[in-house]
Design an enzyme around this catalytic site. Structure first.
Site, PDB file in Angstrom:
ATOM      1  N   ARG A  93       0.856  -1.190   0.000  1.00 60.03           N
ATOM      2  CA  ARG A  93       0.000   0.000   0.000  1.00 60.03           C
ATOM      3  C   ARG A  93       0.889   1.236   0.000  1.00 60.03           C
ATOM      4  O   ARG A  93       2.100   1.154   0.149  1.00 60.03           O
ATOM      5  CB  ARG A  93      -1.034  -0.013   1.146  1.00 60.03           C
ATOM      6  N   GLY A  94       0.220   2.394  -0.141  1.00 57.66           N
ATOM      7  CA  GLY A  94       0.982   3.639  -0.322  1.00 57.66           C
ATOM      8  C   GLY A  94       1.099   3.883  -1.822  1.00 57.66           C
ATOM      9  O   GLY A  94       1.405   2.943  -2.584  1.00 57.66           O
ATOM     10  N   ARG A 108      -7.205  -0.425  -7.073  1.00 54.80           N
ATOM     11  CA  ARG A 108      -7.611   0.661  -6.162  1.00 54.80           C
ATOM     12  C   ARG A 108      -7.737   1.937  -6.998  1.00 54.80           C
ATOM     13  O   ARG A 108      -6.912   2.176  -7.883  1.00 54.80           O
ATOM     14  CB  ARG A 108      -6.576   0.861  -5.034  1.00 54.80           C
ATOM     15  N   GLN A 158      -2.418   2.524   9.838  1.00 53.61           N
ATOM     16  CA  GLN A 158      -1.107   2.638   9.169  1.00 53.61           C
ATOM     17  C   GLN A 158      -0.119   3.461   9.995  1.00 53.61           C
ATOM     18  O   GLN A 158       1.085   3.228   9.948  1.00 53.61           O
ATOM     19  CB  GLN A 158      -1.272   3.279   7.780  1.00 53.61           C
ATOM     20  N   ASP A 187      -2.024  10.714  -2.263  1.00 51.90           N
ATOM     21  CA  ASP A 187      -2.306   9.685  -3.274  1.00 51.90           C
ATOM     22  C   ASP A 187      -2.562  10.285  -4.650  1.00 51.90           C
ATOM     23  O   ASP A 187      -2.495   9.592  -5.651  1.00 51.90           O
ATOM     24  CB  ASP A 187      -3.501   8.840  -2.839  1.00 51.90           C
ATOM     25  N   ASN A 228      -5.574  12.387   0.206  1.00 53.19           N
ATOM     26  CA  ASN A 228      -4.719  11.538   1.052  1.00 53.19           C
ATOM     27  C   ASN A 228      -5.614  10.753   1.999  1.00 53.19           C
ATOM     28  O   ASN A 228      -6.841  10.896   1.999  1.00 53.19           O
ATOM     29  CB  ASN A 228      -3.688  12.387   1.811  1.00 53.19           C
ATOM     30  N   LYS A 229      -5.006   9.926   2.800  1.00 54.39           N
ATOM     31  CA  LYS A 229      -5.714   9.044   3.722  1.00 54.39           C
ATOM     32  C   LYS A 229      -6.810   9.770   4.492  1.00 54.39           C
ATOM     33  O   LYS A 229      -6.606  10.908   4.921  1.00 54.39           O
ATOM     34  CB  LYS A 229      -4.675   8.435   4.683  1.00 54.39           C
TER      35      LYS A 229
HETATM   36  O1  MRU Z   1      -4.635   3.150   2.060  1.00 55.09           O
HETATM   37  P1  MRU Z   1      -3.150   3.363   2.017  1.00 55.09           P
HETATM   38  O2  MRU Z   1      -2.432   2.824   3.193  1.00 55.09           O
HETATM   39  O3  MRU Z   1      -2.566   2.922   0.710  1.00 55.09           O
HETATM   40  O4  MRU Z   1      -3.004   4.959   2.070  1.00 55.09           O
HETATM   41  C1  MRU Z   1      -1.722   5.512   1.966  1.00 55.09           C
HETATM   42  C2  MRU Z   1      -1.712   6.981   2.104  1.00 55.09           C
HETATM   43  O5  MRU Z   1      -2.733   7.616   2.241  1.00 55.09           O
HETATM   44  C3  MRU Z   1      -0.375   7.658   1.980  1.00 55.09           C
HETATM   45  O6  MRU Z   1      -0.340   8.818   2.741  1.00 55.09           O
HETATM   46  C4  MRU Z   1      -0.133   8.030   0.510  1.00 55.09           C
HETATM   47  O7  MRU Z   1      -0.309   6.912  -0.311  1.00 55.09           O
HETATM   48  C5  MRU Z   1       1.212   8.582   0.298  1.00 55.09           C
HETATM   49  S1  MRU Z   1       2.429   7.318   0.356  1.00 55.09           S
HETATM   50  C6  MRU Z   1       3.946   7.959   0.079  1.00 55.09           C
END
Ligand code: MRU
Length: 354
Positions: free
Chosen positions: A55-56, A98, A205, A246, A256-257
Protein backbone atom coordinates in the site's frame (compact mmCIF):
# COMPACT_ATOMS: atom_id res chain seq x y z
CA UNK A 1 24.50 11.61 0.24
CA UNK A 2 24.61 7.92 0.94
CA UNK A 3 21.00 6.78 0.87
CA UNK A 4 21.78 3.42 2.48
CA UNK A 5 22.81 5.15 5.72
CA UNK A 6 19.49 6.93 6.03
CA UNK A 7 17.44 3.83 6.77
CA UNK A 8 18.11 1.20 9.41
CA UNK A 9 19.24 -2.18 8.05
CA UNK A 10 16.51 -3.84 10.09
CA UNK A 11 13.76 -2.13 8.10
CA UNK A 12 12.48 -4.47 5.38
CA UNK A 13 11.75 -3.16 1.91
CA UNK A 14 8.09 -3.24 0.88
CA UNK A 15 8.93 -4.64 -2.57
CA UNK A 16 11.68 -7.02 -3.67
CA UNK A 17 12.35 -8.01 -7.27
CA UNK A 18 14.85 -10.87 -7.40
CA UNK A 19 15.60 -13.22 -10.30
CA UNK A 20 12.48 -11.98 -12.08
CA UNK A 21 10.36 -12.88 -9.07
CA UNK A 22 8.22 -10.45 -7.11
CA UNK A 23 8.10 -10.56 -3.32
CA UNK A 24 5.80 -8.24 -1.37
CA UNK A 25 6.07 -7.58 2.33
CA UNK A 26 2.63 -8.35 3.79
CA UNK A 27 2.03 -5.04 5.56
CA UNK A 28 -1.26 -6.21 7.06
CA UNK A 29 0.82 -8.38 9.43
CA UNK A 30 3.14 -5.60 10.59
CA UNK A 31 4.52 -4.93 13.08
CA UNK A 32 3.91 -8.36 14.62
CA UNK A 33 5.31 -10.42 11.74
CA UNK A 34 7.66 -9.72 8.85
CA UNK A 35 6.49 -12.00 6.06
CA UNK A 36 7.25 -11.76 2.33
CA UNK A 37 4.87 -13.39 -0.13
CA UNK A 38 5.97 -14.34 -3.60
CA UNK A 39 3.43 -13.12 -6.16
CA UNK A 40 2.56 -15.82 -8.66
CA UNK A 41 0.02 -14.24 -10.98
CA UNK A 42 -2.05 -11.13 -11.69
CA UNK A 43 -4.91 -12.23 -9.43
CA UNK A 44 -2.62 -12.51 -6.44
CA UNK A 45 -1.03 -9.12 -7.18
CA UNK A 46 -4.50 -7.53 -7.55
CA UNK A 47 -5.54 -9.00 -4.18
CA UNK A 48 -2.31 -7.88 -2.50
CA UNK A 49 -2.95 -4.31 -3.64
CA UNK A 50 -6.66 -4.43 -2.83
CA UNK A 51 -6.07 -5.90 0.65
CA UNK A 52 -3.28 -3.39 1.41
CA UNK A 53 -0.60 -6.05 1.74
CA UNK A 54 1.28 -3.55 -0.39
CA UNK A 55 0.00 0.00 0.00
CA UNK A 56 0.98 3.64 -0.32
CA UNK A 57 0.72 5.43 -3.66
CA UNK A 58 4.25 4.95 -5.06
CA UNK A 59 4.53 1.37 -3.78
CA UNK A 60 1.35 0.17 -5.46
CA UNK A 61 2.54 1.64 -8.77
CA UNK A 62 5.87 -0.18 -8.49
CA UNK A 63 4.23 -3.43 -7.33
CA UNK A 64 1.74 -3.36 -10.22
CA UNK A 65 4.54 -2.70 -12.73
CA UNK A 66 6.41 -5.81 -11.58
CA UNK A 67 3.09 -7.61 -11.17
CA UNK A 68 2.34 -7.06 -14.84
CA UNK A 69 5.67 -8.70 -15.72
CA UNK A 70 4.83 -11.66 -13.47
CA UNK A 71 1.43 -12.00 -15.16
CA UNK A 72 3.04 -11.95 -18.61
CA UNK A 73 5.82 -14.44 -17.81
CA UNK A 74 3.81 -17.48 -19.09
CA UNK A 75 3.26 -15.64 -22.40
CA UNK A 76 6.81 -14.50 -23.06
CA UNK A 77 7.17 -16.98 -25.93
CA UNK A 78 3.66 -16.46 -27.27
CA UNK A 79 2.73 -14.82 -30.52
CA UNK A 80 3.52 -11.07 -30.26
CA UNK A 81 -0.04 -9.89 -30.89
CA UNK A 82 -1.37 -12.29 -28.21
CA UNK A 83 1.28 -11.00 -25.82
CA UNK A 84 0.36 -7.41 -26.56
CA UNK A 85 -3.37 -7.89 -26.06
CA UNK A 86 -2.73 -9.83 -22.83
CA UNK A 87 -0.46 -7.09 -21.53
CA UNK A 88 -3.03 -4.36 -22.18
CA UNK A 89 -5.78 -6.42 -20.52
CA UNK A 90 -3.65 -7.27 -17.45
CA UNK A 91 -2.55 -3.65 -17.12
CA UNK A 92 -6.19 -2.49 -17.06
CA UNK A 93 -7.06 -5.21 -14.58
CA UNK A 94 -4.22 -4.35 -12.18
CA UNK A 95 -4.81 -0.64 -12.64
CA UNK A 96 -8.34 -1.06 -11.28
CA UNK A 97 -7.29 -2.67 -7.99
CA UNK A 98 -7.61 0.66 -6.16
CA UNK A 99 -8.99 3.91 -7.60
CA UNK A 100 -7.51 6.86 -5.69
CA UNK A 101 -3.70 6.71 -5.92
CA UNK A 102 -2.87 7.88 -9.41
CA UNK A 103 0.53 6.14 -9.32
CA UNK A 104 -1.15 2.81 -10.00
CA UNK A 105 -2.77 3.94 -13.28
CA UNK A 106 0.29 6.02 -14.11
CA UNK A 107 2.57 2.97 -13.89
CA UNK A 108 0.17 0.81 -15.91
CA UNK A 109 -0.25 3.50 -18.58
CA UNK A 110 3.51 3.82 -18.85
CA UNK A 111 3.93 0.09 -19.57
CA UNK A 112 0.90 0.04 -21.89
CA UNK A 113 2.37 2.92 -23.87
CA UNK A 114 5.54 0.91 -24.34
CA UNK A 115 3.56 -2.06 -25.68
CA UNK A 116 1.52 0.12 -28.02
CA UNK A 117 4.54 2.05 -29.36
CA UNK A 118 7.01 -0.80 -29.77
CA UNK A 119 8.43 -1.86 -33.14
CA UNK A 120 9.72 -5.12 -31.70
CA UNK A 121 8.43 -8.28 -33.34
CA UNK A 122 10.11 -10.60 -30.85
CA UNK A 123 7.93 -11.36 -27.81
CA UNK A 124 10.70 -12.26 -25.40
CA UNK A 125 12.52 -9.01 -26.24
CA UNK A 126 9.39 -7.01 -25.52
CA UNK A 127 8.95 -8.93 -22.28
CA UNK A 128 12.52 -8.01 -21.27
CA UNK A 129 11.82 -4.40 -22.13
CA UNK A 130 8.78 -4.35 -19.86
CA UNK A 131 10.81 -5.81 -17.00
CA UNK A 132 13.46 -3.14 -17.54
CA UNK A 133 10.79 -0.45 -17.50
CA UNK A 134 9.34 -1.79 -14.22
CA UNK A 135 12.87 -1.76 -12.76
CA UNK A 136 13.24 1.80 -14.01
CA UNK A 137 10.01 2.90 -12.30
CA UNK A 138 11.34 1.36 -9.09
CA UNK A 139 14.78 2.99 -9.40
CA UNK A 140 13.29 6.37 -10.31
CA UNK A 141 11.17 6.32 -7.17
CA UNK A 142 14.31 6.04 -5.05
CA UNK A 143 15.59 9.22 -6.69
CA UNK A 144 12.23 11.01 -6.29
CA UNK A 145 12.27 10.26 -2.56
CA UNK A 146 15.81 11.63 -2.28
CA UNK A 147 14.70 14.81 -4.05
CA UNK A 148 11.84 15.31 -1.57
CA UNK A 149 14.27 14.65 1.29
CA UNK A 150 16.54 17.46 0.09
CA UNK A 151 13.73 19.90 -0.67
CA UNK A 152 11.86 19.24 2.59
CA UNK A 153 14.96 19.35 4.80
CA UNK A 154 15.08 23.17 5.19
CA UNK A 155 11.58 23.07 6.71
CA UNK A 156 12.74 21.01 9.69
CA UNK A 157 14.19 23.24 12.40
CA UNK A 158 15.81 22.04 15.63
CA UNK A 159 13.30 21.28 18.38
CA UNK A 160 10.25 21.08 16.10
CA UNK A 161 7.24 18.86 16.68
CA UNK A 162 6.04 17.41 13.37
CA UNK A 163 2.71 15.66 12.99
CA UNK A 164 2.11 13.12 10.24
CA UNK A 165 -0.91 11.07 9.22
CA UNK A 166 -1.07 7.53 7.81
CA UNK A 167 2.16 6.06 6.45
CA UNK A 168 3.95 8.01 3.75
CA UNK A 169 7.17 6.30 4.70
CA UNK A 170 9.62 3.79 3.41
CA UNK A 171 6.94 1.11 3.50
CA UNK A 172 4.80 3.16 1.11
CA UNK A 173 7.58 3.72 -1.42
CA UNK A 174 10.86 2.34 -2.70
CA UNK A 175 13.06 3.65 0.07
CA UNK A 176 12.90 6.95 2.00
CA UNK A 177 9.18 7.59 1.73
CA UNK A 178 7.67 10.93 0.83
CA UNK A 179 6.58 12.69 4.06
CA UNK A 180 9.28 10.83 5.98
CA UNK A 181 12.09 11.55 3.48
CA UNK A 182 13.00 14.99 4.95
CA UNK A 183 12.71 13.45 8.43
CA UNK A 184 15.22 10.68 7.68
CA UNK A 185 17.62 13.23 6.20
CA UNK A 186 17.19 15.69 9.08
CA UNK A 187 17.82 12.87 11.53
CA UNK A 188 21.00 11.89 9.72
CA UNK A 189 22.10 15.53 9.81
CA UNK A 190 21.75 15.50 13.59
CA UNK A 191 18.78 17.89 13.74
CA UNK A 192 16.71 17.12 16.85
CA UNK A 193 12.95 16.98 16.26
CA UNK A 194 9.94 15.03 17.42
CA UNK A 195 7.34 13.28 15.29
CA UNK A 196 3.72 12.70 16.33
CA UNK A 197 2.25 9.82 14.32
CA UNK A 198 -1.54 9.73 14.03
CA UNK A 199 -2.78 6.20 14.57
CA UNK A 200 -4.93 6.45 11.39
CA UNK A 201 -8.16 4.58 11.88
CA UNK A 202 -9.50 2.28 10.58
CA UNK A 203 -6.44 0.34 9.37
CA UNK A 204 -3.82 1.86 11.69
CA UNK A 205 -1.11 2.64 9.17
CA UNK A 206 0.24 5.28 11.56
CA UNK A 207 0.37 2.96 14.55
CA UNK A 208 1.49 -0.20 12.79
CA UNK A 209 3.76 1.23 10.12
CA UNK A 210 4.90 4.84 10.62
CA UNK A 211 5.71 4.56 14.30
CA UNK A 212 7.40 1.20 13.60
CA UNK A 213 9.69 2.45 10.86
CA UNK A 214 10.60 5.76 12.54
CA UNK A 215 11.29 3.99 15.83
CA UNK A 216 13.67 1.61 14.09
CA UNK A 217 15.49 4.58 12.57
CA UNK A 218 15.98 6.04 16.05
CA UNK A 219 13.73 9.03 15.32
CA UNK A 220 11.90 10.45 18.35
CA UNK A 221 8.35 9.34 17.52
CA UNK A 222 5.23 9.45 19.66
CA UNK A 223 2.04 7.64 18.69
CA UNK A 224 -1.32 9.37 19.24
CA UNK A 225 -4.87 8.42 18.33
CA UNK A 226 -6.43 10.53 15.61
CA UNK A 227 -8.67 12.45 18.02
CA UNK A 228 -5.68 13.71 20.03
CA UNK A 229 -4.19 15.91 17.30
CA UNK A 230 -6.28 19.02 18.16
CA UNK A 231 -5.31 18.81 21.81
CA UNK A 232 -1.59 18.49 21.03
CA UNK A 233 -1.82 21.42 18.66
CA UNK A 234 -3.61 23.50 21.30
CA UNK A 235 -0.72 22.74 23.66
CA UNK A 236 1.80 24.13 21.18
CA UNK A 237 3.45 20.76 20.62
CA UNK A 238 3.02 20.68 16.84
CA UNK A 239 5.01 23.16 14.74
CA UNK A 240 4.39 21.62 11.33
CA UNK A 241 2.38 18.89 9.61
CA UNK A 242 3.83 16.82 6.76
CA UNK A 243 1.69 14.19 5.05
CA UNK A 244 1.96 12.22 1.84
CA UNK A 245 -0.65 12.12 -0.91
CA UNK A 246 -2.31 9.69 -3.27
CA UNK A 247 -3.12 12.23 -5.94
CA UNK A 248 -2.58 15.94 -6.42
CA UNK A 249 -5.02 17.62 -8.80
CA UNK A 250 -3.96 20.30 -11.29
CA UNK A 251 -5.10 23.08 -8.93
CA UNK A 252 -3.15 21.68 -5.96
CA UNK A 253 -6.06 19.98 -4.18
CA UNK A 254 -4.65 16.92 -2.44
CA UNK A 255 -6.19 13.50 -1.83
CA UNK A 256 -4.72 11.54 1.05
CA UNK A 257 -5.71 9.04 3.72
CA UNK A 258 -9.05 9.69 5.39
CA UNK A 259 -8.55 12.13 8.25
CA UNK A 260 -6.00 14.28 6.46
CA UNK A 261 -8.61 16.97 5.74
CA UNK A 262 -9.42 17.18 9.44
CA UNK A 263 -5.74 17.58 10.28
CA UNK A 264 -5.38 20.34 7.65
CA UNK A 265 -8.40 22.23 9.05
CA UNK A 266 -6.94 21.93 12.55
CA UNK A 267 -3.57 23.15 11.33
CA UNK A 268 -5.22 26.20 9.75
CA UNK A 269 -7.07 26.91 13.01
CA UNK A 270 -3.84 26.82 15.01
CA UNK A 271 -1.77 28.62 12.31
CA UNK A 272 0.46 25.57 11.86
CA UNK A 273 1.99 25.05 8.39
CA UNK A 274 0.60 22.03 6.56
CA UNK A 275 2.93 20.53 3.93
CA UNK A 276 2.34 17.67 1.53
CA UNK A 277 5.20 15.63 0.09
CA UNK A 278 4.47 14.45 -3.44
CA UNK A 279 6.62 12.97 -6.16
CA UNK A 280 5.79 13.83 -9.77
CA UNK A 281 4.32 10.33 -10.18
CA UNK A 282 1.50 11.41 -7.83
CA UNK A 283 0.62 14.63 -9.66
CA UNK A 284 -2.38 14.23 -11.95
CA UNK A 285 -2.85 17.21 -14.23
CA UNK A 286 -5.82 15.41 -15.81
CA UNK A 287 -7.79 15.88 -12.59
CA UNK A 288 -8.66 19.58 -12.74
CA UNK A 289 -9.64 19.78 -9.06
CA UNK A 290 -10.07 17.47 -6.09
CA UNK A 291 -13.66 16.85 -7.19
CA UNK A 292 -12.32 14.79 -10.10
CA UNK A 293 -10.40 12.43 -7.81
CA UNK A 294 -12.21 9.11 -7.23
CA UNK A 295 -12.43 8.26 -3.53
CA UNK A 296 -12.17 4.58 -2.65
CA UNK A 297 -14.97 3.25 -0.46
CA UNK A 298 -13.94 0.12 1.46
CA UNK A 299 -15.69 -2.70 3.25
CA UNK A 300 -17.79 -2.01 6.35
CA UNK A 301 -15.92 -4.65 8.33
CA UNK A 302 -12.88 -2.37 8.61
CA UNK A 303 -15.02 0.04 10.65
CA UNK A 304 -17.16 -2.41 12.63
CA UNK A 305 -14.24 -4.46 13.94
CA UNK A 306 -10.99 -3.72 15.73
CA UNK A 307 -8.19 -6.30 15.61
CA UNK A 308 -10.72 -8.91 14.52
CA UNK A 309 -13.15 -8.17 17.37
CA UNK A 310 -16.60 -6.77 16.58
CA UNK A 311 -16.99 -3.25 17.99
CA UNK A 312 -20.37 -2.25 16.55
CA UNK A 313 -23.91 -3.60 16.55
CA UNK A 314 -24.69 -6.15 13.88
CA UNK A 315 -26.36 -4.64 10.82
CA UNK A 316 -25.26 -1.06 11.57
CA UNK A 317 -24.99 1.24 8.57
CA UNK A 318 -21.38 2.17 7.85
CA UNK A 319 -19.45 4.57 5.63
CA UNK A 320 -15.81 3.80 4.97
CA UNK A 321 -14.21 6.28 2.56
CA UNK A 322 -10.48 5.51 2.52
CA UNK A 323 -9.36 9.00 1.42
CA UNK A 324 -10.42 12.63 1.59
CA UNK A 325 -9.48 15.74 -0.35
CA UNK A 326 -7.76 18.72 1.25
CA UNK A 327 -8.42 21.91 -0.73
CA UNK A 328 -5.36 23.77 -1.95
CA UNK A 329 -6.00 26.80 0.28
CA UNK A 330 -5.17 24.65 3.32
CA UNK A 331 -1.86 23.48 1.83
CA UNK A 332 1.16 25.60 2.80
CA UNK A 333 3.35 23.93 0.21
CA UNK A 334 4.00 20.84 -1.88
CA UNK A 335 7.38 19.21 -1.30
CA UNK A 336 8.31 17.76 -4.69
CA UNK A 337 11.54 16.36 -6.09
CA UNK A 338 11.87 19.56 -8.13
CA UNK A 339 11.46 21.92 -5.19
CA UNK A 340 9.00 23.33 -2.70
CA UNK A 341 5.93 24.70 -4.46
CA UNK A 342 3.65 27.26 -2.85
CA UNK A 343 0.38 28.80 -4.07
CA UNK A 344 -0.77 29.58 -6.70
CA UNK A 345 -0.46 25.91 -7.59
CA UNK A 346 -2.19 25.56 -10.96
CA UNK A 347 0.35 27.56 -12.98
CA UNK A 348 3.38 26.23 -11.14
CA UNK A 349 2.29 22.59 -11.37
CA UNK A 350 1.55 22.98 -15.07
CA UNK A 351 4.90 24.69 -15.72
CA UNK A 352 6.97 22.23 -13.75
CA UNK A 353 5.13 18.95 -14.44
CA UNK A 354 3.08 19.57 -17.59
O1 MRU B 1 -4.63 3.15 2.06
P1 MRU B 1 -3.15 3.36 2.02
O2 MRU B 1 -2.43 2.82 3.19
O3 MRU B 1 -2.57 2.92 0.71
O4 MRU B 1 -3.00 4.96 2.07
C1 MRU B 1 -1.72 5.51 1.97
C2 MRU B 1 -1.71 6.98 2.10
O5 MRU B 1 -2.73 7.62 2.24
C3 MRU B 1 -0.37 7.66 1.98
O6 MRU B 1 -0.34 8.82 2.74
C4 MRU B 1 -0.13 8.03 0.51
O7 MRU B 1 -0.31 6.91 -0.31
C5 MRU B 1 1.21 8.58 0.30
S1 MRU B 1 2.43 7.32 0.36
C6 MRU B 1 3.95 7.96 0.08
Amino acid sequence: MNKVQLLPKSLPKAIRWEDNKLYLLDQTRLPAEVVFEQQKDEKQVWQSIRQLKVRGAPAIGIAAAYGLCVALEPFKDADISDYKSKSLAFADYLGDARPTAVNLRWAMDRLKEMVVQTDLADTSQLHQQLIQEAEKIHAEDIVLCLGMARNGLPLIKPGMGILTHCNAGSLATSELGTATAPMYLAHQNGIPFKVYADETRPLLQGARLTSWELQQAGIDVTLITDNMAAHLMSQGLVDMVITGTDRVAANGDVANKIGTLGVAILAKHFSIPFYVACPSSTIDLNSATGEDIPIEEREAGEVTTFAGVSTAPEGIQVRNPAFDVTPNNLVSGLITEKGLITAPYREKLADMFG
